[in-house]
Structure formats: structure tokens, C-alpha cells
Design a protein around this motif. Sequence first.
Motif, mmCIF file in Angstrom:
data_model
loop_
_atom_site.group_PDB
_atom_site.id
_atom_site.type_symbol
_atom_site.label_atom_id
_atom_site.label_comp_id
_atom_site.label_asym_id
_atom_site.label_seq_id
_atom_site.Cartn_x
_atom_site.Cartn_y
_atom_site.Cartn_z
ATOM 1 N N TYR A 62 0.835 -1.194 0.000
ATOM 2 C CA TYR A 62 0.000 0.000 0.000
ATOM 3 C C TYR A 62 0.874 1.251 0.000
ATOM 4 N N TYR A 92 0.132 5.206 1.301
ATOM 5 C CA TYR A 92 -0.731 6.180 1.954
ATOM 6 C C TYR A 92 0.020 7.505 1.968
ATOM 7 N N GLN A 103 0.082 11.496 4.042
ATOM 8 C CA GLN A 103 -0.409 12.287 5.163
ATOM 9 C C GLN A 103 0.091 13.713 4.982
ATOM 10 N N GLN A 149 -2.702 16.351 9.175
ATOM 11 C CA GLN A 149 -3.983 15.758 8.792
ATOM 12 C C GLN A 149 -3.949 14.237 8.922
ATOM 13 N N LYS A 150 -5.047 13.607 8.525
ATOM 14 C CA LYS A 150 -5.133 12.162 8.704
ATOM 15 C C LYS A 150 -4.374 11.434 7.604
ATOM 16 N N VAL A 151 -4.162 10.171 7.824
ATOM 17 C CA VAL A 151 -3.534 9.308 6.837
ATOM 18 C C VAL A 151 -4.571 8.949 5.773
ATOM 19 N N PHE A 200 -5.514 6.846 2.164
ATOM 20 C CA PHE A 200 -5.195 5.735 1.267
ATOM 21 C C PHE A 200 -4.975 6.245 -0.153
ATOM 22 N N MET A 255 3.766 13.580 3.619
ATOM 23 C CA MET A 255 4.515 12.403 4.045
ATOM 24 C C MET A 255 3.888 11.212 3.330
ATOM 25 N N PHE A 273 3.691 7.172 3.094
ATOM 26 C CA PHE A 273 3.986 5.948 3.821
ATOM 27 C C PHE A 273 3.695 4.743 2.940
ATOM 28 N N PHE A 286 3.635 -0.170 8.746
ATOM 29 C CA PHE A 286 4.018 1.020 8.008
ATOM 30 C C PHE A 286 5.530 1.214 8.028
ATOM 31 N N GLY A 287 6.029 1.748 6.920
ATOM 32 C CA GLY A 287 7.416 2.168 6.883
ATOM 33 C C GLY A 287 7.562 3.532 7.536
ATOM 34 N N PRO A 288 8.805 4.022 7.647
ATOM 35 C CA PRO A 288 9.050 5.283 8.338
ATOM 36 C C PRO A 288 8.615 6.519 7.553
ATOM 37 N N GLY A 289 8.319 6.340 6.265
ATOM 38 C CA GLY A 289 7.809 7.455 5.475
ATOM 39 C C GLY A 289 8.883 8.214 4.708
ATOM 40 N N ARG A 327 9.277 12.136 3.382
ATOM 41 C CA ARG A 327 8.686 13.480 3.372
ATOM 42 C C ARG A 327 8.999 14.118 2.029
#
Lengths: 111, 114
Positions: free
Chosen positions: B33, B35, B37, B41-43, B45, B89, B91, B105-108, B110
Amino acid sequence: QQPVQSPQAVILREGEDAVINCSSSKALYSVHWYRQKHGEAPVFLMILLKGGEQKGHDKISASFNEKKQQSSLYLTASQLSYSGTYFCGTGSGGSNYKLTFGKGTLLTVNP
Amino acid sequence: EPEVTQTPSHQVTQMGQEVILRCVPISNHLYFYWYRQILGQKVEFLVSFYNNEISEKSEIFDDQFSVERPDGSNFTLKIRSTKLEDSAMYFCASLSGASSYEQYFGPGTRLTVT
């Protein structure tokens, strides 16, 4: 449609308890709880599946009411490390298991 | 403990440029997946990927986005022509699918578009 979380924010003193709620207008197959600290990735806490039992580890537990399409996360005897934003992610049971997240609840635990 | 990794951790790019975000999911996981962010705000999809094809995508995932699993270990997200509003960000997450529905989840990464 995204799940609705409440409250939006909560401030606790160390040792106090908190409940975070997550509700959906859609039928749910699973509810996933994550904690995210500022600037970090969401960390998986637990998953509750339709027809499954209540989950918990240490002082964090959760319940899932399938009929009401609601889940609650219970934090007891909170610790400073519990601070962060808590997200619930809901799964509708499709074959791809994608999650739809709520806006999050900011939990601050003070000494 | 196995974990999802992502590179780079931070990418700065100019509007209109192409970017590729890379992820290495947990080995033996079957579902992948992306995602995103936006700050504060929210994560949200973006897309799910299974059996070498997209299984679902959100309305955010328009023609400017694409995903690929080029070599059986990497999972990439490409944005062809970045816009300012792509700053967020990103993810990557993976899920086993073998009677386990936990997404890790991975660390993301930015992404900053200037």
C-alpha cells in the motif's frame, strides 16, 4: 467514508485513564488502532476483527461492537510514552484490506 | 524484527519534476500500500497492490501517479509531474495476507514540492 473519532484531543496526568472512540457509518470487518508520534510513522497497536474477541496488551485494550460499528481504545494508568496521535483505521472486508483512517485523537500525558 | 523500509527519508523537488519514492516491504508479505499524510492531517489511502497489479486506488491516485514492483522486493511510487499540493509524508505499508491482517508502516518519505 472515514470513521469518526472522539474526542479530538485529551490531556491526562500520568496514571490516569482514557477512552478513545471510533465509529463508522459503514459495516466494518476490522478495526485497526495505531499510535503516531510527531514526525514518525504510525505504529500498529492492535487489530480487532468481526466476530473476534477483545484484544489488549499491557495497559492498552480495545473493544469492537459490530452492531454499532464502533470501537473503543482503553488506555489505563497512562504513561508519558503514551503521548501521541491515535488513529483508528477501518477495514470493510474487501479483498485488498485497505484501511480508511479517522482524523485522529491527540493524547497528551503530562507528568 | 522485520520492518518496512523507505528511501529517501526526505525528497525536495521542484514543481513539474518527476519523483520516485522507494519502499522495501516485509519479505513474504503479499499486499502493498501507499498512503499519504499532509502535515497535521489524517492518513489517506492512495493505492493497494497485490499479485503484481493495482487492486484499488483512491481518487487522489490520478494519472500522475503510478506504482511498480520491478524486482520482487522493491515497491515504488512515481509521481510524474509534481504539484505543490503533493507535498506530504508518503507511507508505504505491507500486509502478510496469510491469516494476518496487520498492516505495517514504513518510516515514510517526506516530499516537499517547491
